[in-house]
Scaffold this active site. Structure first.
Site, PDB file in Angstrom:
ATOM      1  N   HIS A  62      42.416  -1.621 -11.512  1.00  0.00           N
ATOM      2  CA  HIS A  62      42.656  -3.052 -11.752  1.00  0.00           C
ATOM      3  C   HIS A  62      42.502  -3.769 -10.411  1.00  0.00           C
ATOM      4  O   HIS A  62      43.318  -3.576  -9.518  1.00  0.00           O
ATOM      5  CB  HIS A  62      44.078  -3.269 -12.279  1.00  0.00           C
ATOM      6  N   PHE A  63      41.450  -4.578 -10.281  1.00  0.00           N
ATOM      7  CA  PHE A  63      41.254  -5.329  -9.030  1.00  0.00           C
ATOM      8  C   PHE A  63      41.741  -6.786  -9.167  1.00  0.00           C
ATOM      9  O   PHE A  63      41.592  -7.572  -8.245  1.00  0.00           O
ATOM     10  CB  PHE A  63      39.786  -5.281  -8.581  1.00  0.00           C
ATOM     11  N   ARG A  64      42.285  -7.147 -10.326  1.00  0.00           N
ATOM     12  CA  ARG A  64      42.983  -8.435 -10.528  1.00  0.00           C
ATOM     13  C   ARG A  64      42.119  -9.662 -10.308  1.00  0.00           C
ATOM     14  O   ARG A  64      42.652 -10.756 -10.068  1.00  0.00           O
ATOM     15  CB  ARG A  64      44.203  -8.538  -9.584  1.00  0.00           C
ATOM     16  N   HIS A 178      44.035   2.594 -24.299  1.00  0.00           N
ATOM     17  CA  HIS A 178      45.368   2.776 -23.721  1.00  0.00           C
ATOM     18  C   HIS A 178      46.246   3.078 -24.932  1.00  0.00           C
ATOM     19  O   HIS A 178      46.438   2.220 -25.785  1.00  0.00           O
ATOM     20  CB  HIS A 178      45.792   1.485 -23.018  1.00  0.00           C
ATOM     21  N   HIS A 213      44.706   7.529 -19.003  1.00  0.00           N
ATOM     22  CA  HIS A 213      45.976   8.063 -18.463  1.00  0.00           C
ATOM     23  C   HIS A 213      46.864   8.790 -19.472  1.00  0.00           C
ATOM     24  O   HIS A 213      47.967   8.332 -19.768  1.00  0.00           O
ATOM     25  CB  HIS A 213      46.780   6.949 -17.782  1.00  0.00           C
ATOM     26  N   ASN A 254      53.316   2.586 -16.159  1.00  0.00           N
ATOM     27  CA  ASN A 254      53.057   2.793 -17.578  1.00  0.00           C
ATOM     28  C   ASN A 254      51.777   3.614 -17.748  1.00  0.00           C
ATOM     29  O   ASN A 254      50.734   3.183 -17.281  1.00  0.00           O
ATOM     30  CB  ASN A 254      52.902   1.425 -18.260  1.00  0.00           C
ATOM     31  N   ASP A 281      44.253   4.498 -11.958  1.00  0.00           N
ATOM     32  CA  ASP A 281      45.010   3.389 -12.561  1.00  0.00           C
ATOM     33  C   ASP A 281      45.609   2.507 -11.454  1.00  0.00           C
ATOM     34  O   ASP A 281      46.752   2.058 -11.550  1.00  0.00           O
ATOM     35  CB  ASP A 281      46.100   3.903 -13.518  1.00  0.00           C
ATOM     36  N   PRO A 295      54.958  -3.040 -14.121  1.00  0.00           N
ATOM     37  CA  PRO A 295      54.697  -1.614 -13.950  1.00  0.00           C
ATOM     38  C   PRO A 295      53.385  -1.372 -13.200  1.00  0.00           C
ATOM     39  O   PRO A 295      52.440  -2.139 -13.352  1.00  0.00           O
ATOM     40  CB  PRO A 295      54.586  -1.105 -15.389  1.00  0.00           C
ATOM     41  N   GLY A 296      53.325  -0.318 -12.396  1.00  0.00           N
ATOM     42  CA  GLY A 296      52.054   0.038 -11.770  1.00  0.00           C
ATOM     43  C   GLY A 296      52.198   0.449 -10.326  1.00  0.00           C
ATOM     44  O   GLY A 296      53.172   0.109  -9.648  1.00  0.00           O
TER      45      GLY A 296
HETATM   46 ZN   LIG Z   1      46.833   1.541 -19.316  1.00  0.00          ZN
END
Ligand SMILES: [Zn+2]
Length: 410
Positions: A62-64, A178, A213, A254, A281, A295-296
């Protein structure tokens, strides 16, 4: 001519181990051997005392960008990836706007090209706005994305997921779920039930499936059964689920960190089990969002040192095996000629040493340092990352304005 000679390294990939030099020309591995004589003027990366692996490929990050530049953006994410030994990153669609239109996917590809560091592979949304109500324009997205996912949450509506799988099969794209049903008190069961449903949809539609994941022994068992039936399914596990347990210290992520028993089952599955790839992730968050419970883990830079320190150094898995999960198998899933150090493959390498270091806040190129590993001693520090023959990270600096180029030129 674009060329680079990497000299005097230990060379390891999923299939081979040797010592010597690597010559890359026009972005492709051109020759391997001892004391290679480069054409005149070719830059040399003196790798003595270091190990070269095929550069890593992250199927899940995730590079947002667009939307949350305070957490990460495409440039900081690419710099973090280069620092972590990665040259290819698959980007999840939970941005703002969501990657549910060709415009967003094209923006990601154009920006990555402009930065000239790594390759990005966008993942399109399964549903409009990740709302789980209406399918995204999958046909329009298909030319720009390799897979579809609503990562962050599961698609709960069975009929909608059935239609998504049928469409993806027709478009020759991967469904990347997911797996998590909301509302179950048993978090492991909520994953396993959706894994089971999606495997069954894969069986009914012939759609290729890549499970994000997976984190429980039950999910591993289901994927094993599906593979015995030769369903077109692959799956990934994260470095943190392989290396950390909630008993040692819980951290909001998560799926949640495994208990000791589940972690052992995941690690065991790296030895001939159903796991295909390790994906980070990478989920950067500001301290404020993290304090509010987001979360992350910001994981792309510490993925290799963590796996090297906890699994390779103690002899749980070999470096070749790790390379299979971080490079060769992800390359196969994406359909790239990468992931091995062999003549004809792309000239993507990472070089590392056994040097120990502390994962302190100033270690990170990512904008976010949300990780339970702050302050931890790790080894396997990345020294250099090479993308198609070009050095994009070297000894503390990423290619760019202040890049100190240490290469010797013959
Ligand atoms: Zn996920």
């Amino acid at each position: 001519m674009n060329a680079l000679l990497v000299k005097d390294v230990r060379i390891v990939d999923a299939d081979h181990q040797l010592a010597g030099d690597i010559l890359i020309r026009d972005g492709i591995i051109w020759a391997l051997g001892r004391k290679l004589l480069p054409p005149r003027g070719v830059p040399v990366l003196q790798g003595e005392g270091r190990t070269a692996l095929p550069a890593f490929i992250d199927l899940h990050a995730h590079f947002r960008d667009p939307g949350f530049p305070e957490k990460e953006d495409l440039l900081s994410g690419a710099r973090a990836a280069a620092h972590g030994g990665f040259t290819c990153v698959s980007l999840m669609p939970n941005t703002d706007p969501v990657c549910d239109s060709p415009e967003v996917a094209r923006y990601l590809l154009a920006e990555a090209k402009r930065h000239g560091l790594i390759e990005v592979y966008p993942v399109g949304a399964i549903t409009v706005g990740l709302m789980g109500e209406e399918l995204s324009p999958m046909e329009a997205l298909a030319p720009w994305v390799w897979a579809f996912s609503d990562d962050g949450k599961g698609v709960e509506d069975h009929e909608l997921m059935l239609r998504a799988c049928r469409k993806a099969a027709g478009l020759d794209r991967v469904i990347f779920p997911h797996c998590e049903f909301q509302g179950l008190s048993d978090r492991g069961l909520s994953e396993e039930l959706m894994v089971a449903r999606d495997l069954w949809l894969c069986r009914r539609t012939g759609c290729r499936l890549h499970l994000a994941h997976i984190s429980t022994p039950g999910s591993l068992e289901l994927v094993s059964l599906a593979k015995e039936r030769r369903l077109p399914v692959t799956c990934e596990v994260t470095p943190h689920h392989l290396c950390l347990t909630r008993e040692e210290g819980d951290y909001s992520v998560n799926p949640p960190l495994p208990d000791r028993e589940a972690r052992e089952a995941l690690v065991k599955a790296l030895k001939g089990g159903p796991i295909d790839a390790i994906a980070t992730d990478h989920a950067p968050h500001t301290p404020r969002d993290k304090a509010a419970g987001a979360p992350g883990i910001s994981g792309i830079e510490l993925a290799f040192p963590l796996l090297y320190t906890r699994l390779v150094a103690p002899g749980v898995i070999s470096l070749s095996e790790l390379s299979r999960y971080l490079a060769l198998q992800p390359a196969r899933i994406l359909g790239l000629r990468k992931g091995l150090i062999q003549v004809g493959y792309d000239g993507d390498l990472m070089l590392f040493s056994d040097e120990e270091f502390t994962a302190s806040e100033d270690f990170f190129f990512s904008k976010s340092t949300n990780t339970p590993l702050l302050g931890t001693r790790l080894s396997g520090r990345v020294w250099a990352t090479v993308h198609r023959g070009e050095v994009i990270y070297l000894d503390g600096a990423v290619k760019g304005r202040d890049f100190r180029d240490h290469r010797e030129v013959i």
